[in-house]
Design an enzyme around this catalytic site. Structure first.
Site, mmCIF file in Angstrom:
data_model
loop_
_atom_site.group_PDB
_atom_site.id
_atom_site.type_symbol
_atom_site.label_atom_id
_atom_site.label_comp_id
_atom_site.label_asym_id
_atom_site.label_seq_id
_atom_site.Cartn_x
_atom_site.Cartn_y
_atom_site.Cartn_z
ATOM 1 N N GLY A 18 -0.864 -31.672 32.789
ATOM 2 C CA GLY A 18 -1.094 -30.417 32.169
ATOM 3 C C GLY A 18 -2.372 -29.694 32.342
ATOM 4 N N SER B 226 2.994 -30.879 29.644
ATOM 5 C CA SER B 226 2.516 -32.186 30.333
ATOM 6 C C SER B 226 3.789 -33.118 29.936
ATOM 7 C CB SER B 226 1.114 -32.572 29.838
ATOM 8 O OG SER B 226 0.834 -33.812 30.358
ATOM 9 N N GLY B 227 4.210 -33.835 30.910
ATOM 10 C CA GLY B 227 5.013 -34.973 30.628
ATOM 11 C C GLY B 227 4.805 -35.980 29.783
ATOM 12 N N HIS B 228 3.548 -36.597 29.865
ATOM 13 C CA HIS B 228 3.138 -37.684 28.924
ATOM 14 C C HIS B 228 2.890 -37.303 27.462
ATOM 15 C CE1 HIS B 228 -1.539 -37.512 28.382
ATOM 16 N NE2 HIS B 228 -1.167 -36.553 29.418
ATOM 17 N N GLN C 204 0.586 -29.403 23.767
ATOM 18 C CA GLN C 204 0.734 -30.261 22.554
ATOM 19 C C GLN C 204 2.066 -29.795 21.660
ATOM 20 O OE1 GLN C 204 -0.555 -32.825 21.386
ATOM 21 N NE2 GLN C 204 -2.300 -33.248 22.522
ATOM 22 N N ASN D 52 -4.971 -29.338 20.074
ATOM 23 C CA ASN D 52 -4.833 -30.790 20.184
ATOM 24 C C ASN D 52 -5.377 -31.543 18.961
ATOM 25 O OD1 ASN D 52 -6.815 -29.666 21.892
ATOM 26 N ND2 ASN D 52 -7.407 -31.695 22.417
ATOM 27 N N CYS E 228 -9.710 -37.525 25.840
ATOM 28 C CA CYS E 228 -10.474 -37.036 26.983
ATOM 29 C C CYS E 228 -12.230 -37.134 26.662
ATOM 30 C CB CYS E 228 -10.093 -35.909 27.654
ATOM 31 S SG CYS E 228 -9.595 -34.609 26.449
ATOM 32 N N THR F 190 4.370 -32.838 48.163
ATOM 33 C CA THR F 190 5.659 -33.495 48.077
ATOM 34 C C THR F 190 5.857 -33.748 46.514
ATOM 35 O OG1 THR F 190 5.518 -34.275 50.213
ATOM 36 C CG2 THR F 190 7.179 -35.337 48.579
HETATM 37 N N1 PLP Z 1 -3.910 -29.283 27.066
HETATM 38 C C1 PLP Z 1 -4.055 -29.791 25.937
HETATM 39 C C2 PLP Z 1 -4.028 -29.074 24.728
HETATM 40 C C3 PLP Z 1 -3.924 -31.181 25.731
HETATM 41 O O1 PLP Z 1 -4.110 -31.925 24.780
HETATM 42 C C4 PLP Z 1 -4.128 -31.974 27.125
HETATM 43 C C5 PLP Z 1 -4.356 -33.536 27.011
HETATM 44 O O2 PLP Z 1 -4.637 -34.153 26.110
HETATM 45 C C6 PLP Z 1 -4.151 -31.171 28.405
HETATM 46 C C7 PLP Z 1 -4.150 -29.786 28.261
HETATM 47 C C8 PLP Z 1 -4.172 -32.071 29.589
HETATM 48 O O3 PLP Z 1 -2.980 -32.806 30.173
HETATM 49 P P1 PLP Z 1 -2.930 -33.725 30.978
HETATM 50 O O4 PLP Z 1 -3.511 -34.923 30.329
HETATM 51 O O5 PLP Z 1 -1.552 -33.993 31.300
HETATM 52 O O6 PLP Z 1 -3.795 -33.277 32.216
#
Ligand code: PLP
Length: 386
Positions: A70, A202-204, A182, A154, A326, A239
């Site tokens: 993301g 974002s995948g996770h 989110q 988030n 983070c 790739t």
């Molecule tokens: N944007 C938001 C609102 C998020 O909550 C996050 C991850 O916590 C990200 C971006 C970043 O995503 P990624 O962890 O895939 O880099």
């Protein structure tokens, strides 16, 4: 373990893992190779693109660009969009607009661009974390290159009026980006209805693995490349991470099929959580009462440090967070709560609970049972002794 931190990351669903495994074994061909082994993985990547495009209601599948996460999607959108607008107008468009509650991936990129000569307007948010479209209208002009406002926050889950903000921006010829990391998979996303140019996911965060993301790029929108190379139609070199992209596609397909059912499930869990939590004296709910994600709730707790409470709950086998993963460990009050006007002392006593596909009512019961004694114990400890 009771896992109630799905806004930080989510477990990979078994169906997603099953879809990925063949591409970690025999299906290893480079999707850019012309021979059959390459063409097989190319097909898998393109199938996944269709699944992601369907979740976002893209008009064209090739509006989906795969990235590594993301954060990369945000950076490609903001930096690529800002520099493209700057170049196209010989420097006339050099203003950026955003909100003070964005994720660090967005905030960091805006700061870098500011250092490189762009000007930045940050729109205020109200006490619920909502941006007023009128405040955007007031700063937009022929110099605006790009506007970036997140879809759902988030930390507190507030959802912004993206369709209105995007319409105002595009009427002034500015690009509009939204970070939907989110919200994707939790609420319906319709890039055409929202009218955005760029949207990051974002995948996770939706039960795919870490290390894969996507950026929706509306057809006709050009971006200065970040990672150079010919892949992804010259928009993102490197790739392709085939197995993760395949898993991401599968996760998007599952999320799209289950949106209604999971929304109902989340509403039930959230009502139970809030009802139980607010019975504890000195607690309060943050975020917008209606315009919000259903899968999470954010609380302030007086007389308690959120990090201490997270550790106390961890000892009971419960994972929740005091803020975004983070920045965990930071003793500064969150920039989101500060922008919402939450008192700095109260902001340090924060707890975010977020659930997902695997969460149950029994998980919420376990959390509620552990919370009150943990909070009461921490409140008895003299300040500064932990
Ligand atoms: N944007 C938001 C609102 C998020 O909550 C996050 C991850 O916590 C990200 C971006 C970043 O995503 P990624 O962890 O895939 O880099």
């Amino acid at each position: 373990m009771i896992y109630l931190d799905h806004n930080a990351t989510t477990p990979v669903r078994p169906e997603v893992l099953d879809a990925m495994l063949p591409f970690l074994k025999d299906g290893f061909g480079n999707p850019n190779s012309v021979y059959l082994a390459g063409q097989r993985t190319r097909k898998a990547v393109e199938d996944a693109r269709r699944q992601v495009a369907a979740l976002l209601n893209c008009k064209h599948e090739d509006e989906v660009v795969f990235t590594s996460c993301g954060s990369e999607s945000d950076v490609l959108a903001i930096s690529g969009g800002a520099w493209q607008a700057f170049d196209d107008t010989k420097g006339a468009r050099r203003r950026l607009v955003s909100s003070p509650i964005e994720h660090d991936a967005v905030r960091g990129q805006l700061t870098l661009l500011k250092r490189r000569g762009f000007e930045l307007d940050l729109l205020a948010v109200d006490r619920h974390g909502l941006v007023d479209p009128g405040s955007l209208a007031a700063v937009l002009g022929p110099q605006t290159a790009l506007v970036s406002v997140m879809h759902a926050n988030n930390e507190v889950g507030t959802i912004q009026p993206i369709a209105q903000l995007a319409a105002l921006s595009r009427a002034q010829g500015a690009l509009f980006h939204t970070d939907a990391v989110q919200s994707a998979g939790k609420v319906p996303i319709d890039v055409q209805g929202l009218g955005v140019d760029l949207l990051a996911i974002s995948g996770h965060k939706l039960n795919a693995p870490k290390g894969v993301g996507a950026l929706y790029v509306r057809r006709g929108v050009r971006l200065v490349q970040g990672i150079t190379g010919h892949q992804e139609k010259n928009r993102r070199g490197g790739t392709e991470n085939v197995a993760s992209i395949v898993g991401f596609g599968k996760a998007c397909e599952l999320a799209a099929a289950e949106l209604d059912a999971s929304a109902r499930h989340y509403e039930t869990l959230r009502a139970k959580l809030i009802g139980g939590f607010l019975q504890i004296p000195g607690t309060r709910l943050n975020g917008h009462p209606e315009e919000r994600l259903a899968n999470c709730a954010h609380f302030s707790i007086s007389g308690v440090d959120g990090h201490h409470l997270v550790v106390a709950l961890d000892l009971e086998g419960i994972c929740v967070s005091a803020g975004p993963a983070c920045s965990s460990g930071s003793s500064l009050p969150s920039h989101v709560l500060t922008a919402m006007g939450v008192d700095a002392k109260l902001a340090t006593g924060s707890l975010r609970v977020s659930f997902g596909w695997s969460s149950t009512e029994a998980d919420i019961d376990r959390l509620l049972a552990a919370l009150r004694p943990a909070i009461e114990k921490l409140r008895r400890v003299p300040a500064g002794s932990l």
